[in-house]
Design a protein around this motif. Sequence first.
Motif, PDB file in Angstrom:
ATOM      1  N   ASN A 117       0.802  -1.228   0.000  1.00 57.45           N
ATOM      2  CA  ASN A 117       0.000   0.000   0.000  1.00 57.45           C
ATOM      3  C   ASN A 117       0.835   1.279   0.000  1.00 57.45           C
ATOM      4  N   LYS A 118       2.053   1.220  -0.562  1.00 59.52           N
ATOM      5  CA  LYS A 118       2.843   2.445  -0.691  1.00 59.52           C
ATOM      6  C   LYS A 118       2.263   3.298  -1.817  1.00 59.52           C
ATOM      7  N   MET A 119       2.360   4.589  -1.692  1.00 60.54           N
ATOM      8  CA  MET A 119       1.762   5.535  -2.637  1.00 60.54           C
ATOM      9  C   MET A 119       0.261   5.251  -2.827  1.00 60.54           C
ATOM     10  N   GLY A 120      -0.375   4.793  -1.733  1.00 63.07           N
ATOM     11  CA  GLY A 120      -1.800   4.477  -1.801  1.00 63.07           C
ATOM     12  C   GLY A 120      -2.110   3.306  -2.717  1.00 63.07           C
ATOM     13  N   GLY A 121      -1.070   2.504  -3.048  1.00 60.77           N
ATOM     14  CA  GLY A 121      -1.271   1.355  -3.935  1.00 60.77           C
ATOM     15  C   GLY A 121      -1.354   1.737  -5.405  1.00 60.77           C
ATOM     16  N   ASP A 122      -0.986   2.974  -5.743  1.00 57.74           N
ATOM     17  CA  ASP A 122      -1.052   3.468  -7.122  1.00 57.74           C
ATOM     18  C   ASP A 122       0.224   3.055  -7.862  1.00 57.74           C
ATOM     19  N   LEU A 123       0.127   2.056  -8.749  1.00 59.10           N
ATOM     20  CA  LEU A 123       1.308   1.495  -9.407  1.00 59.10           C
ATOM     21  C   LEU A 123       2.007   2.517 -10.298  1.00 59.10           C
ATOM     22  N   LYS A 124       1.230   3.393 -10.930  1.00 56.47           N
ATOM     23  CA  LYS A 124       1.826   4.413 -11.791  1.00 56.47           C
ATOM     24  C   LYS A 124       2.720   5.349 -10.985  1.00 56.47           C
ATOM     25  N   LYS A 125       2.257   5.751  -9.824  1.00 56.72           N
ATOM     26  CA  LYS A 125       3.070   6.603  -8.952  1.00 56.72           C
ATOM     27  C   LYS A 125       4.299   5.850  -8.437  1.00 56.72           C
ATOM     28  N   ILE A 126       4.102   4.597  -8.065  1.00 51.75           N
ATOM     29  CA  ILE A 126       5.199   3.771  -7.559  1.00 51.75           C
ATOM     30  C   ILE A 126       6.306   3.658  -8.615  1.00 51.75           C
ATOM     31  N   GLN A 127       5.918   3.454  -9.868  1.00 51.08           N
ATOM     32  CA  GLN A 127       6.913   3.315 -10.936  1.00 51.08           C
ATOM     33  C   GLN A 127       7.608   4.638 -11.233  1.00 51.08           C
ATOM     34  N   THR A 128       6.884   5.742 -11.083  1.00 44.60           N
ATOM     35  CA  THR A 128       7.517   7.060 -11.232  1.00 44.60           C
ATOM     36  C   THR A 128       8.590   7.245 -10.163  1.00 44.60           C
ATOM     37  N   VAL A 129       8.290   6.827  -8.933  1.00 48.20           N
ATOM     38  CA  VAL A 129       9.271   6.903  -7.847  1.00 48.20           C
ATOM     39  C   VAL A 129      10.477   6.025  -8.159  1.00 48.20           C
ATOM     40  N   GLY A 130      10.237   4.852  -8.731  1.00 57.06           N
ATOM     41  CA  GLY A 130      11.339   3.971  -9.116  1.00 57.06           C
ATOM     42  C   GLY A 130      12.261   4.623 -10.138  1.00 57.06           C
ATOM     43  N   GLN A 131      11.688   5.298 -11.120  1.00 61.84           N
ATOM     44  CA  GLN A 131      12.491   6.016 -12.119  1.00 61.84           C
ATOM     45  C   GLN A 131      13.329   7.116 -11.475  1.00 61.84           C
ATOM     46  N   TYR A 132      12.691   7.838 -10.548  1.00 64.71           N
ATOM     47  CA  TYR A 132      13.377   8.925  -9.825  1.00 64.71           C
ATOM     48  C   TYR A 132      14.577   8.386  -9.045  1.00 64.71           C
ATOM     49  N   MET A 133      14.410   7.228  -8.413  1.00 62.49           N
ATOM     50  CA  MET A 133      15.500   6.647  -7.623  1.00 62.49           C
ATOM     51  C   MET A 133      16.674   6.246  -8.505  1.00 62.49           C
ATOM     52  N   ILE A 134      16.386   5.683  -9.667  1.00 56.33           N
ATOM     53  CA  ILE A 134      17.454   5.304 -10.586  1.00 56.33           C
ATOM     54  C   ILE A 134      18.215   6.533 -11.058  1.00 56.33           C
ATOM     55  N   GLU A 135      17.498   7.609 -11.319  1.00 62.75           N
ATOM     56  CA  GLU A 135      18.143   8.867 -11.720  1.00 62.75           C
ATOM     57  C   GLU A 135      19.121   9.339 -10.644  1.00 62.75           C
ATOM     58  N   ILE A 136      18.731   9.201  -9.383  1.00 61.77           N
ATOM     59  CA  ILE A 136      19.605   9.616  -8.275  1.00 61.77           C
ATOM     60  C   ILE A 136      20.875   8.777  -8.243  1.00 61.77           C
ATOM     61  N   TRP A 137      20.719   7.454  -8.305  1.00 61.79           N
ATOM     62  CA  TRP A 137      21.898   6.589  -8.230  1.00 61.79           C
ATOM     63  C   TRP A 137      22.863   6.856  -9.374  1.00 61.79           C
ATOM     64  N   LYS A 138      22.318   7.065 -10.569  1.00 65.67           N
ATOM     65  CA  LYS A 138      23.172   7.391 -11.715  1.00 65.67           C
ATOM     66  C   LYS A 138      23.956   8.671 -11.450  1.00 65.67           C
ATOM     67  N   ALA A 139      23.254   9.706 -10.997  1.00 67.61           N
ATOM     68  CA  ALA A 139      23.892  11.014 -10.793  1.00 67.61           C
ATOM     69  C   ALA A 139      24.919  10.987  -9.676  1.00 67.61           C
ATOM     70  N   ALA A 140      24.661  10.170  -8.632  1.00 68.98           N
ATOM     71  CA  ALA A 140      25.523  10.183  -7.445  1.00 68.98           C
ATOM     72  C   ALA A 140      26.753   9.282  -7.571  1.00 68.98           C
ATOM     73  N   GLY A 141      26.795   8.437  -8.606  1.00 66.69           N
ATOM     74  CA  GLY A 141      28.026   7.670  -8.803  1.00 66.69           C
ATOM     75  C   GLY A 141      27.918   6.163  -8.745  1.00 66.69           C
ATOM     76  N   LEU A 142      26.703   5.593  -8.904  1.00 67.79           N
ATOM     77  CA  LEU A 142      26.597   4.133  -8.953  1.00 67.79           C
ATOM     78  C   LEU A 142      27.327   3.616 -10.188  1.00 67.79           C
ATOM     79  N   ASP A 143      28.121   2.575 -10.011  1.00 75.18           N
ATOM     80  CA  ASP A 143      28.965   2.054 -11.082  1.00 75.18           C
ATOM     81  C   ASP A 143      28.150   1.184 -12.047  1.00 75.18           C
ATOM     82  N   VAL A 144      27.493   1.841 -13.025  1.00 73.37           N
ATOM     83  CA  VAL A 144      26.700   1.091 -14.010  1.00 73.37           C
ATOM     84  C   VAL A 144      27.405   0.956 -15.345  1.00 73.37           C
ATOM     85  N   LYS A 145      28.563   1.595 -15.515  1.00 71.30           N
ATOM     86  CA  LYS A 145      29.216   1.642 -16.825  1.00 71.30           C
ATOM     87  C   LYS A 145      29.823   0.314 -17.240  1.00 71.30           C
TER      88      LYS A 145
END
Length: 388
Positions: A117-145
Amino acid sequence: MESHAADHQEPPAQSMESLSISSSAQASSDSLNSKSEMSVEEKFRIIRSVGEECIQEDELTKLLEKKLEPVCYDGFEPSGRMHIAQGVMKIISVNKLVSAGCRVKIWIADWFAQLNNKMGGDLKKIQTVGQYMIEIWKAAGLDVKGGKVEFLWSSEEINSRAHEYWPLVMDVARRNKLPRIMRCVQIMGRSEQDELTAAQILYPCMQCADIFFLKADICQLGMDQRKVNMLAREYCEDIKRKNKPIILSHHMLPGLQQGQEKMSKSDPSSSIFMEDEEAEVNLKIKKAYCPPSVVEGNPCLEYIKHIIFPWFHEFKVERKADNGGDKTFVTYEELVADYETGQLHPGDLKPALSNALNKILQPVRDHFKNDPKAKELLKRVKGYKVTK
Protein backbone atom coordinates in the motif's frame (compact mmCIF):
# COMPACT_ATOMS: atom_id res chain seq x y z
CA MET A 1 4.64 -0.61 -18.70
CA GLU A 2 1.43 0.93 -19.93
CA SER A 3 0.94 3.01 -16.81
CA HIS A 4 4.16 4.89 -17.58
CA ALA A 5 3.36 5.35 -21.24
CA ALA A 6 -0.03 6.77 -20.38
CA ASP A 7 1.69 9.39 -18.28
CA HIS A 8 4.09 10.45 -21.07
CA GLN A 9 7.02 8.51 -19.67
CA GLU A 10 9.01 5.70 -21.19
CA PRO A 11 8.13 2.22 -19.99
CA PRO A 12 10.69 0.99 -17.46
CA ALA A 13 12.17 -1.53 -19.92
CA GLN A 14 12.80 1.12 -22.58
CA SER A 15 14.03 3.86 -20.31
CA MET A 16 16.48 1.51 -18.63
CA GLU A 17 18.36 0.88 -21.88
CA SER A 18 20.46 4.00 -21.35
CA LEU A 19 21.74 2.79 -17.99
CA SER A 20 24.31 0.29 -19.30
CA ILE A 21 22.45 -2.43 -17.49
CA SER A 22 23.60 -5.65 -19.04
CA SER A 23 26.00 -4.92 -21.88
CA SER A 24 29.04 -6.82 -20.71
CA ALA A 25 30.84 -5.68 -23.86
CA GLN A 26 31.22 -2.28 -22.23
CA ALA A 27 33.32 -3.68 -19.43
CA SER A 28 36.99 -3.07 -20.15
CA SER A 29 39.27 -6.08 -20.41
CA ASP A 30 41.62 -4.39 -17.97
CA SER A 31 39.01 -4.20 -15.21
CA LEU A 32 37.93 -7.79 -15.85
CA ASN A 33 41.52 -8.97 -15.66
CA SER A 34 42.21 -7.05 -12.45
CA LYS A 35 39.14 -8.60 -10.79
CA SER A 36 40.00 -12.11 -11.92
CA GLU A 37 43.54 -11.62 -10.62
CA MET A 38 42.28 -10.42 -7.23
CA SER A 39 42.83 -13.08 -4.57
CA VAL A 40 39.94 -14.83 -2.86
CA GLU A 41 41.09 -13.27 0.42
CA GLU A 42 40.97 -9.77 -1.05
CA LYS A 43 37.53 -10.35 -2.59
CA PHE A 44 36.30 -11.71 0.73
CA ARG A 45 37.63 -8.65 2.60
CA ILE A 46 35.84 -6.22 0.27
CA ILE A 47 32.54 -8.12 0.16
CA ARG A 48 32.50 -8.81 3.89
CA SER A 49 33.04 -5.10 4.63
CA VAL A 50 29.62 -4.38 3.13
CA GLY A 51 27.75 -6.26 5.85
CA GLU A 52 27.33 -5.70 9.55
CA GLU A 53 26.55 -9.42 9.65
CA CYS A 54 27.41 -12.28 7.30
CA ILE A 55 25.71 -15.68 7.35
CA GLN A 56 27.94 -17.61 6.83
CA GLU A 57 31.52 -16.45 6.30
CA ASP A 58 32.87 -19.91 5.42
CA GLU A 59 30.17 -20.26 2.77
CA LEU A 60 31.20 -16.90 1.30
CA THR A 61 34.81 -18.06 1.04
CA LYS A 62 33.75 -21.28 -0.70
CA LEU A 63 31.55 -19.33 -3.10
CA LEU A 64 34.43 -17.03 -4.07
CA GLU A 65 36.72 -20.02 -4.58
CA LYS A 66 34.41 -21.65 -7.12
CA LYS A 67 32.57 -18.76 -8.80
CA LEU A 68 34.29 -15.88 -10.58
CA GLU A 69 31.21 -13.62 -10.72
CA PRO A 70 28.84 -14.25 -7.80
CA VAL A 71 25.33 -12.82 -8.19
CA CYS A 72 24.24 -10.36 -5.51
CA TYR A 73 20.64 -9.34 -5.01
CA ASP A 74 19.55 -6.01 -3.56
CA GLY A 75 16.00 -4.70 -3.66
CA PHE A 76 13.86 -1.76 -2.69
CA GLU A 77 10.28 -0.58 -2.62
CA PRO A 78 9.81 2.69 -4.52
CA SER A 79 7.93 4.39 -1.71
CA GLY A 80 8.82 8.09 -1.67
CA ARG A 81 11.79 10.42 -1.70
CA MET A 82 15.18 8.78 -1.25
CA HIS A 83 17.07 9.38 1.99
CA ILE A 84 20.83 9.33 2.16
CA ALA A 85 21.14 5.81 3.57
CA GLN A 86 19.22 4.37 0.63
CA GLY A 87 21.17 6.58 -1.74
CA VAL A 88 24.79 6.90 -0.69
CA MET A 89 25.13 3.75 1.41
CA LYS A 90 23.70 1.63 -1.42
CA ILE A 91 26.18 3.19 -3.87
CA ILE A 92 29.08 2.46 -1.51
CA SER A 93 27.93 -1.16 -1.05
CA VAL A 94 27.15 -1.89 -4.70
CA ASN A 95 30.37 -0.32 -5.96
CA LYS A 96 32.36 -2.43 -3.48
CA LEU A 97 30.63 -5.60 -4.65
CA VAL A 98 31.27 -4.72 -8.31
CA SER A 99 34.94 -3.98 -7.54
CA ALA A 100 35.23 -7.49 -6.09
CA GLY A 101 33.89 -9.05 -9.28
CA CYS A 102 30.23 -9.50 -8.36
CA ARG A 103 27.21 -8.98 -10.57
CA VAL A 104 24.50 -7.00 -8.77
CA LYS A 105 20.80 -7.32 -9.51
CA ILE A 106 18.83 -4.39 -8.11
CA TRP A 107 15.21 -5.47 -7.77
CA ILE A 108 12.82 -2.55 -8.22
CA ALA A 109 9.97 -4.00 -6.20
CA ASP A 110 7.08 -2.03 -7.70
CA TRP A 111 4.54 -4.81 -7.22
CA PHE A 112 5.72 -5.24 -3.64
CA ALA A 113 5.22 -1.55 -2.94
CA GLN A 114 1.69 -1.90 -4.29
CA LEU A 115 1.06 -4.95 -2.09
CA ASN A 116 2.32 -2.92 0.88
CA ASN A 117 0.00 0.00 0.00
CA LYS A 118 2.84 2.44 -0.69
CA MET A 119 1.76 5.54 -2.64
CA GLY A 120 -1.80 4.48 -1.80
CA GLY A 121 -1.27 1.36 -3.93
CA ASP A 122 -1.05 3.47 -7.12
CA LEU A 123 1.31 1.50 -9.41
CA LYS A 124 1.83 4.41 -11.79
CA LYS A 125 3.07 6.60 -8.95
CA ILE A 126 5.20 3.77 -7.56
CA GLN A 127 6.91 3.31 -10.94
CA THR A 128 7.52 7.06 -11.23
CA VAL A 129 9.27 6.90 -7.85
CA GLY A 130 11.34 3.97 -9.12
CA GLN A 131 12.49 6.02 -12.12
CA TYR A 132 13.38 8.93 -9.83
CA MET A 133 15.50 6.65 -7.62
CA ILE A 134 17.45 5.30 -10.59
CA GLU A 135 18.14 8.87 -11.72
CA ILE A 136 19.60 9.62 -8.28
CA TRP A 137 21.90 6.59 -8.23
CA LYS A 138 23.17 7.39 -11.72
CA ALA A 139 23.89 11.01 -10.79
CA ALA A 140 25.52 10.18 -7.45
CA GLY A 141 28.03 7.67 -8.80
CA LEU A 142 26.60 4.13 -8.95
CA ASP A 143 28.97 2.05 -11.08
CA VAL A 144 26.70 1.09 -14.01
CA LYS A 145 29.22 1.64 -16.83
CA GLY A 146 30.83 -1.78 -16.64
CA GLY A 147 27.60 -3.68 -17.24
CA LYS A 148 27.76 -5.45 -13.88
CA VAL A 149 24.67 -3.77 -12.39
CA GLU A 150 21.16 -4.66 -13.54
CA PHE A 151 17.96 -2.82 -12.65
CA LEU A 152 15.06 -5.26 -12.81
CA TRP A 153 11.41 -4.24 -12.38
CA SER A 154 9.58 -6.93 -10.43
CA SER A 155 6.31 -6.45 -12.37
CA GLU A 156 8.07 -6.98 -15.72
CA GLU A 157 10.27 -9.88 -14.64
CA ILE A 158 7.48 -11.76 -12.87
CA ASN A 159 5.08 -11.30 -15.79
CA SER A 160 7.65 -12.45 -18.34
CA ARG A 161 8.61 -15.56 -16.35
CA ALA A 162 5.41 -16.25 -14.44
CA HIS A 163 5.73 -19.99 -15.05
CA GLU A 164 8.96 -19.94 -13.02
CA TYR A 165 7.96 -17.45 -10.35
CA TRP A 166 4.55 -18.46 -9.05
CA PRO A 167 5.33 -22.16 -8.45
CA LEU A 168 8.25 -20.94 -6.27
CA VAL A 169 5.98 -18.62 -4.29
CA MET A 170 3.40 -21.36 -3.86
CA ASP A 171 6.02 -23.83 -2.66
CA VAL A 172 7.44 -21.37 -0.09
CA ALA A 173 3.89 -20.69 1.15
CA ARG A 174 3.01 -24.39 1.28
CA ARG A 175 6.06 -25.30 3.36
CA ASN A 176 5.63 -22.61 6.03
CA LYS A 177 3.06 -22.12 8.77
CA LEU A 178 1.38 -18.73 9.10
CA PRO A 179 3.18 -17.76 12.37
CA ARG A 180 6.57 -18.18 10.61
CA ILE A 181 5.47 -15.88 7.79
CA MET A 182 4.05 -13.40 10.31
CA ARG A 183 7.49 -13.12 11.93
CA CYS A 184 8.74 -11.70 8.61
CA VAL A 185 6.35 -8.73 8.39
CA GLN A 186 9.11 -6.48 9.79
CA ILE A 187 10.53 -6.46 6.25
CA MET A 188 7.59 -4.28 5.21
CA GLY A 189 7.94 -1.89 8.12
CA ARG A 190 5.05 -3.63 9.88
CA SER A 191 4.65 -5.49 13.16
CA GLU A 192 2.86 -8.72 14.00
CA GLN A 193 0.35 -6.65 15.97
CA ASP A 194 -0.66 -4.60 12.92
CA GLU A 195 -3.92 -5.32 11.15
CA LEU A 196 -2.49 -6.82 7.98
CA THR A 197 -4.13 -7.35 4.62
CA ALA A 198 -3.97 -10.72 2.86
CA ALA A 199 -1.59 -9.09 0.36
CA GLN A 200 0.86 -8.34 3.17
CA ILE A 201 0.84 -12.01 4.17
CA LEU A 202 1.71 -12.95 0.58
CA TYR A 203 4.60 -10.44 0.49
CA PRO A 204 7.19 -12.45 2.56
CA CYS A 205 6.54 -15.58 0.49
CA MET A 206 7.19 -13.57 -2.67
CA GLN A 207 10.33 -11.91 -1.32
CA CYS A 208 11.71 -15.29 -0.29
CA ALA A 209 10.98 -16.62 -3.78
CA ASP A 210 12.74 -13.59 -5.34
CA ILE A 211 16.11 -14.86 -4.10
CA PHE A 212 15.80 -18.12 -6.05
CA PHE A 213 14.04 -16.52 -9.02
CA LEU A 214 16.97 -14.12 -9.44
CA LYS A 215 19.49 -16.96 -8.92
CA ALA A 216 21.18 -14.92 -6.19
CA ASP A 217 24.25 -16.24 -4.41
CA ILE A 218 24.31 -13.33 -1.95
CA CYS A 219 21.41 -11.37 -0.42
CA GLN A 220 22.68 -7.85 0.24
CA LEU A 221 19.91 -6.14 2.19
CA GLY A 222 19.48 -4.24 5.45
CA MET A 223 19.40 -5.80 8.90
CA ASP A 224 15.64 -5.18 8.89
CA GLN A 225 15.31 -7.77 6.08
CA ARG A 226 17.17 -10.49 7.96
CA LYS A 227 14.13 -12.60 8.89
CA VAL A 228 12.99 -13.25 5.33
CA ASN A 229 16.56 -13.99 4.23
CA MET A 230 16.76 -16.57 7.00
CA LEU A 231 13.44 -17.96 5.74
CA ALA A 232 15.14 -18.52 2.39
CA ARG A 233 17.95 -20.48 4.06
CA GLU A 234 15.39 -22.57 5.97
CA TYR A 235 13.57 -23.21 2.70
CA CYS A 236 16.81 -24.63 1.28
CA GLU A 237 16.91 -27.12 4.13
CA ASP A 238 13.29 -28.11 3.41
CA ILE A 239 13.97 -28.79 -0.26
CA LYS A 240 17.40 -30.36 0.43
CA ARG A 241 19.22 -27.66 -1.52
CA LYS A 242 22.92 -27.65 -0.68
CA ASN A 243 23.89 -24.10 -1.68
CA LYS A 244 22.05 -21.65 0.53
CA PRO A 245 21.98 -17.93 -0.20
CA ILE A 246 24.60 -16.04 1.80
CA ILE A 247 23.13 -13.20 3.85
CA LEU A 248 25.09 -9.97 3.91
CA SER A 249 23.08 -7.56 6.07
CA HIS A 250 24.15 -3.93 6.05
CA HIS A 251 23.95 -1.44 8.91
CA MET A 252 20.77 0.60 9.43
CA LEU A 253 21.50 4.31 9.75
CA PRO A 254 19.49 5.98 12.57
CA GLY A 255 17.34 9.08 12.30
CA LEU A 256 18.87 12.46 13.13
CA GLN A 257 16.79 13.07 16.24
CA GLN A 258 17.37 11.51 19.64
CA GLY A 259 16.09 7.93 19.96
CA GLN A 260 15.20 7.45 16.27
CA GLU A 261 16.39 3.94 15.41
CA LYS A 262 15.91 4.46 11.69
CA MET A 263 15.12 7.20 9.22
CA SER A 264 11.52 7.92 8.28
CA LYS A 265 10.36 9.26 4.93
CA SER A 266 7.25 10.62 6.63
CA ASP A 267 9.40 12.73 9.00
CA PRO A 268 11.63 15.03 6.89
CA SER A 269 13.64 16.14 9.95
CA SER A 270 14.77 12.55 10.60
CA SER A 271 16.99 12.27 7.55
CA ILE A 272 18.84 13.95 4.73
CA PHE A 273 17.18 13.42 1.36
CA MET A 274 19.32 12.92 -1.70
CA GLU A 275 18.15 16.07 -3.47
CA ASP A 276 17.98 18.32 -0.39
CA GLU A 277 19.35 21.80 -1.01
CA GLU A 278 22.56 22.87 0.74
CA ALA A 279 20.68 25.08 3.21
CA GLU A 280 18.32 22.21 4.12
CA VAL A 281 21.25 19.89 4.82
CA ASN A 282 22.94 22.55 6.96
CA LEU A 283 19.78 23.16 8.99
CA LYS A 284 19.01 19.47 9.53
CA ILE A 285 22.54 18.73 10.73
CA LYS A 286 22.53 21.85 12.91
CA LYS A 287 19.35 20.59 14.63
CA ALA A 288 20.52 16.97 14.82
CA TYR A 289 21.12 15.21 18.12
CA CYS A 290 24.86 15.37 18.85
CA PRO A 291 25.67 15.58 22.59
CA PRO A 292 29.27 16.59 23.44
CA SER A 293 31.64 13.70 24.21
CA VAL A 294 28.87 11.09 23.71
CA VAL A 295 29.53 8.52 20.96
CA GLU A 296 26.82 5.93 21.67
CA GLY A 297 23.55 6.77 19.94
CA ASN A 298 25.02 9.83 18.24
CA PRO A 299 23.55 10.02 14.69
CA CYS A 300 26.10 12.59 13.49
CA LEU A 301 28.93 10.19 14.28
CA GLU A 302 27.00 7.38 12.58
CA TYR A 303 26.81 9.49 9.42
CA ILE A 304 30.55 10.09 9.54
CA LYS A 305 31.36 6.43 10.14
CA HIS A 306 29.05 4.92 7.52
CA ILE A 307 28.93 7.63 4.85
CA ILE A 308 31.79 10.13 5.06
CA PHE A 309 34.75 7.81 5.76
CA PRO A 310 33.74 5.17 3.17
CA TRP A 311 33.22 7.93 0.58
CA PHE A 312 36.20 10.25 1.21
CA HIS A 313 38.45 8.01 3.38
CA GLU A 314 38.98 11.04 5.63
CA PHE A 315 37.06 13.69 7.55
CA LYS A 316 38.17 17.32 7.39
CA VAL A 317 37.35 19.72 10.21
CA GLU A 318 37.95 23.43 9.77
CA ARG A 319 38.05 25.43 12.99
CA LYS A 320 39.65 28.47 14.58
CA ALA A 321 43.16 28.20 15.95
CA ASP A 322 41.76 28.83 19.44
CA ASN A 323 39.68 25.64 19.07
CA GLY A 324 42.63 23.52 17.94
CA GLY A 325 42.93 24.59 14.30
CA ASP A 326 42.11 22.59 11.18
CA LYS A 327 42.45 18.82 11.40
CA THR A 328 42.01 15.94 8.99
CA PHE A 329 41.03 12.62 10.55
CA VAL A 330 42.08 9.57 8.55
CA THR A 331 40.37 6.95 10.73
CA TYR A 332 37.05 6.89 12.54
CA GLU A 333 38.79 5.67 15.70
CA GLU A 334 40.97 8.77 15.72
CA LEU A 335 37.90 10.98 15.44
CA VAL A 336 36.08 9.13 18.24
CA ALA A 337 39.08 9.54 20.54
CA ASP A 338 39.06 13.32 20.05
CA TYR A 339 35.28 13.53 20.40
CA GLU A 340 35.10 11.52 23.62
CA THR A 341 37.76 13.66 25.28
CA GLY A 342 36.10 16.90 24.17
CA GLN A 343 38.95 17.92 21.86
CA LEU A 344 36.43 17.85 19.01
CA HIS A 345 33.23 19.79 19.78
CA PRO A 346 29.81 19.40 18.07
CA GLY A 347 30.07 23.05 17.06
CA ASP A 348 33.03 22.15 14.83
CA LEU A 349 31.95 18.63 13.88
CA LYS A 350 28.52 19.59 12.54
CA PRO A 351 29.66 22.17 9.95
CA ALA A 352 32.33 19.74 8.75
CA LEU A 353 29.71 17.00 8.40
CA SER A 354 27.36 19.33 6.50
CA ASN A 355 30.18 20.35 4.18
CA ALA A 356 31.09 16.73 3.38
CA LEU A 357 27.46 15.72 2.80
CA ASN A 358 26.89 18.66 0.48
CA LYS A 359 29.92 17.66 -1.61
CA ILE A 360 28.41 14.20 -2.08
CA LEU A 361 24.96 15.52 -2.93
CA GLN A 362 25.92 18.37 -5.28
CA PRO A 363 26.06 16.20 -8.45
CA VAL A 364 22.51 14.99 -7.66
CA ARG A 365 21.26 18.58 -7.25
CA ASP A 366 22.92 19.55 -10.51
CA HIS A 367 21.33 16.60 -12.33
CA PHE A 368 17.81 17.39 -11.09
CA LYS A 369 18.29 21.05 -11.92
CA ASN A 370 19.72 20.62 -15.42
CA ASP A 371 18.08 17.44 -16.76
CA PRO A 372 14.44 18.09 -17.84
CA LYS A 373 13.31 14.48 -17.33
CA ALA A 374 14.88 14.30 -13.86
CA LYS A 375 13.42 17.69 -12.91
CA GLU A 376 9.91 16.54 -13.87
CA LEU A 377 10.31 13.27 -11.94
CA LEU A 378 11.35 15.12 -8.79
CA LYS A 379 8.44 17.52 -9.09
CA ARG A 380 6.00 14.62 -9.27
CA VAL A 381 7.57 12.64 -6.43
CA LYS A 382 7.62 15.68 -4.12
CA GLY A 383 3.91 16.10 -4.84
CA TYR A 384 3.00 12.56 -3.81
CA LYS A 385 1.65 11.85 -0.36
CA VAL A 386 3.71 9.21 1.44
CA THR A 387 1.47 6.41 2.78
CA LYS A 388 2.60 3.92 5.41
